[in-house]
Design a protein around this motif. Structure first.
Motif, PDB file in Angstrom:
ATOM      1  N   ALA A   2       0.723  -1.163  -0.094  1.00  0.00           N
ATOM      2  CA  ALA A   2      -0.080  -0.127   0.026  1.00  0.00           C
ATOM      3  C   ALA A   2       0.799   1.238  -0.098  1.00  0.00           C
ATOM      4  O   ALA A   2       2.041   1.236   0.603  1.00  0.00           O
ATOM      5  CB  ALA A   2      -0.943   0.066   1.161  1.00  0.00           C
ATOM      6  N   ILE A   3       0.388   2.378  -0.781  1.00  0.00           N
ATOM      7  CA  ILE A   3       1.145   3.555  -0.496  1.00  0.00           C
ATOM      8  C   ILE A   3       0.384   4.291   0.450  1.00  0.00           C
ATOM      9  O   ILE A   3      -0.972   4.340   0.363  1.00  0.00           O
ATOM     10  CB  ILE A   3       1.020   4.205  -2.086  1.00  0.00           C
ATOM     11  N   TYR A   4       1.049   4.491   1.706  1.00  0.00           N
ATOM     12  CA  TYR A   4       0.448   5.504   2.472  1.00  0.00           C
ATOM     13  C   TYR A   4       0.129   6.918   2.275  1.00  0.00           C
ATOM     14  O   TYR A   4       1.339   7.521   1.554  1.00  0.00           O
ATOM     15  CB  TYR A   4       1.382   5.199   3.995  1.00  0.00           C
ATOM     16  N   PRO A   5      -0.611   7.737   2.536  1.00  0.00           N
ATOM     17  CA  PRO A   5      -0.325   9.315   2.972  1.00  0.00           C
ATOM     18  C   PRO A   5       0.499   9.696   3.633  1.00  0.00           C
ATOM     19  O   PRO A   5       0.743   8.819   4.821  1.00  0.00           O
ATOM     20  CB  PRO A   5      -1.871   9.705   3.155  1.00  0.00           C
ATOM     21  N   ILE A   6       1.267  10.640   3.203  1.00  0.00           N
ATOM     22  CA  ILE A   6       2.451  11.002   4.037  1.00  0.00           C
ATOM     23  C   ILE A   6       2.003  12.241   4.893  1.00  0.00           C
ATOM     24  O   ILE A   6       1.488  13.240   4.223  1.00  0.00           O
ATOM     25  CB  ILE A   6       3.767  11.429   3.178  1.00  0.00           C
ATOM     26  N   ARG A   7       2.078  12.227   6.137  1.00  0.00           N
ATOM     27  CA  ARG A   7       1.638  13.327   7.111  1.00  0.00           C
ATOM     28  C   ARG A   7       2.634  14.469   7.027  1.00  0.00           C
ATOM     29  O   ARG A   7       4.019  14.239   6.867  1.00  0.00           O
ATOM     30  CB  ARG A   7       1.741  12.843   8.521  1.00  0.00           C
ATOM     31  N   GLU A  37       7.422   1.304  -0.829  1.00  0.00           N
ATOM     32  CA  GLU A  37       6.646   1.912  -1.801  1.00  0.00           C
ATOM     33  C   GLU A  37       6.492   3.271  -1.735  1.00  0.00           C
ATOM     34  O   GLU A  37       6.513   3.918  -2.755  1.00  0.00           O
ATOM     35  CB  GLU A  37       5.463   0.932  -1.768  1.00  0.00           C
ATOM     36  N   THR A  38       6.074   3.469  -0.526  1.00  0.00           N
ATOM     37  CA  THR A  38       5.666   5.010  -0.271  1.00  0.00           C
ATOM     38  C   THR A  38       6.758   5.893  -0.551  1.00  0.00           C
ATOM     39  O   THR A  38       6.941   6.855  -1.208  1.00  0.00           O
ATOM     40  CB  THR A  38       4.897   4.837   1.066  1.00  0.00           C
ATOM     41  N   MET A  39       8.157   5.496  -0.079  1.00  0.00           N
ATOM     42  CA  MET A  39       9.252   6.345  -0.126  1.00  0.00           C
ATOM     43  C   MET A  39       9.577   6.301  -1.540  1.00  0.00           C
ATOM     44  O   MET A  39       9.991   7.509  -1.981  1.00  0.00           O
ATOM     45  CB  MET A  39      10.181   5.728   0.540  1.00  0.00           C
ATOM     46  N   TYR A  40       9.709   5.280  -2.614  1.00  0.00           N
ATOM     47  CA  TYR A  40      10.060   5.475  -3.629  1.00  0.00           C
ATOM     48  C   TYR A  40       9.117   6.205  -4.600  1.00  0.00           C
ATOM     49  O   TYR A  40       9.465   7.048  -5.426  1.00  0.00           O
ATOM     50  CB  TYR A  40      10.416   3.983  -4.353  1.00  0.00           C
ATOM     51  N   VAL A  45      14.309   9.599  -0.264  1.00  0.00           N
ATOM     52  CA  VAL A  45      15.490   8.569   0.120  1.00  0.00           C
ATOM     53  C   VAL A  45      15.423   7.981   1.481  1.00  0.00           C
ATOM     54  O   VAL A  45      16.165   7.055   2.125  1.00  0.00           O
ATOM     55  CB  VAL A  45      16.915   9.189  -0.027  1.00  0.00           C
ATOM     56  N   GLY A  46      14.528   8.583   2.349  1.00  0.00           N
ATOM     57  CA  GLY A  46      13.948   7.940   3.971  1.00  0.00           C
ATOM     58  C   GLY A  46      12.644   8.165   3.989  1.00  0.00           C
ATOM     59  O   GLY A  46      12.084   9.181   3.596  1.00  0.00           O
ATOM     60  N   LEU A  47      12.125   7.251   4.947  1.00  0.00           N
ATOM     61  CA  LEU A  47      10.688   7.607   5.532  1.00  0.00           C
ATOM     62  C   LEU A  47      10.755   6.901   6.768  1.00  0.00           C
ATOM     63  O   LEU A  47      10.860   5.716   6.958  1.00  0.00           O
ATOM     64  CB  LEU A  47       9.893   6.876   4.363  1.00  0.00           C
ATOM     65  N   ALA A  48      10.369   7.800   7.840  1.00  0.00           N
ATOM     66  CA  ALA A  48      10.076   6.992   8.999  1.00  0.00           C
ATOM     67  C   ALA A  48       8.745   6.746   9.370  1.00  0.00           C
ATOM     68  O   ALA A  48       7.804   7.563   8.844  1.00  0.00           O
ATOM     69  CB  ALA A  48      10.756   8.008  10.130  1.00  0.00           C
ATOM     70  N   GLY A  66      20.633   0.374  -2.260  1.00  0.00           N
ATOM     71  CA  GLY A  66      19.617  -0.701  -2.003  1.00  0.00           C
ATOM     72  C   GLY A  66      18.852  -0.293  -0.777  1.00  0.00           C
ATOM     73  O   GLY A  66      19.443   0.483   0.198  1.00  0.00           O
ATOM     74  N   PRO A  67      17.685  -0.792  -0.596  1.00  0.00           N
ATOM     75  CA  PRO A  67      16.884  -0.437   0.564  1.00  0.00           C
ATOM     76  C   PRO A  67      17.022  -1.223   1.753  1.00  0.00           C
ATOM     77  O   PRO A  67      17.833  -2.224   1.800  1.00  0.00           O
ATOM     78  CB  PRO A  67      15.134  -0.914   0.127  1.00  0.00           C
ATOM     79  N   PHE A  68      17.038  -0.312   2.955  1.00  0.00           N
ATOM     80  CA  PHE A  68      17.263  -1.078   4.309  1.00  0.00           C
ATOM     81  C   PHE A  68      16.188  -0.390   5.133  1.00  0.00           C
ATOM     82  O   PHE A  68      15.746   0.561   4.827  1.00  0.00           O
ATOM     83  CB  PHE A  68      18.559  -0.955   4.610  1.00  0.00           C
ATOM     84  N   ALA A  69      16.062  -1.138   6.171  1.00  0.00           N
ATOM     85  CA  ALA A  69      14.947  -0.802   7.461  1.00  0.00           C
ATOM     86  C   ALA A  69      15.878  -0.930   8.645  1.00  0.00           C
ATOM     87  O   ALA A  69      16.480  -1.818   8.855  1.00  0.00           O
ATOM     88  CB  ALA A  69      13.687  -1.696   7.586  1.00  0.00           C
ATOM     89  N   MET A  70      15.566  -0.124   9.490  1.00  0.00           N
ATOM     90  CA  MET A  70      16.274  -0.091  10.839  1.00  0.00           C
ATOM     91  C   MET A  70      15.045  -0.056  12.082  1.00  0.00           C
ATOM     92  O   MET A  70      14.252   0.940  12.029  1.00  0.00           O
ATOM     93  CB  MET A  70      17.225   0.958  11.334  1.00  0.00           C
TER      94      MET A  70
END
Ligand code: NI
Length: 167
Positions: A2-7, A37-40, A45-48, A66-70
């Motif tokens: 899903a693509i989320y709406p960005i606050r 998906e939302t970030m791209y 280049v980043g989304l929290a 390449g993508p990563f998550a923390m």
């Protein structure tokens, strides 16, 4: 996925320190997929997670390697200094020249709870600092020098009130 709406600026979730993540890997994988998906799509280049209204300490990023998550990340080392035209998907259309440490090392876990360390200079260092700021309820506006920040906040408020047109 899903693509989320960005606050965006003004939403209290962006000012709220995110809660520690305790979710299982399966639900985190779904969240990470949607966040990437939302970030791209944005593109960024980043989304929290707070940027999509989820107040949990997780972010995704891709600085071209390449993508990563923390999950539950914390900064463990900062050094040097680098000035960069920084933007934020939650403050769309604005870039400010912001000076921060050039090198950043962050420690956290992946979605399975395994310890991960990400580090880097310049863009990588900047993204780590910027996203971890989001998880602490902080926007890049707070990293601006006092005078620039006052001016930026005034502009933001006027834009919110529709006094000036959005970009
Ligand atoms: Ni941001």
């Amino acid at each position: 996925m899903a693509i989320y709406p960005i606050r965006t600026f003004g939403d209290p979730v962006l000012r709220t320190p995110a809660a520690e993540v305790t979710d299982g890997a399966e639900s985190l994988q779904r969240l990470v997929d949607g966040m990437l998906e939302t970030m791209y799509e944005a593109p960024g280049v980043g989304l929290a997670a707070p940027q999509i209204g989820i107040s949990k300490a997780i972010f995704v990023a891709d600085v071209g390697e390449g993508p990563f998550a923390m999950v539950n990340p914390e900064i463990v080392e900062l050094s040097g200094s680098w000035t960069f035209d920084e933007g934020c998907l939650s403050v769309p259309g604005h870039y400010w020249s912001i000076k921060r440490p050039g090198y950043c090392k962050a420690r956290g876990t992946d979605i399975h709870g395994n310890e991960v360390v990400y580090e880097g200079e310049e863009l990588m260092g900047r993204v780590l600092q910027h996203e971890i700021d989001h998880l602490n309820g902080m926007l890049l506006l707070e990293r601006l020098p006092r005078r620039t920040r006052k001016q930026a906040l005034k502009e933001m408020r006027e834009r919110q009130l529709g006094m000036i047109e959005s970009p």
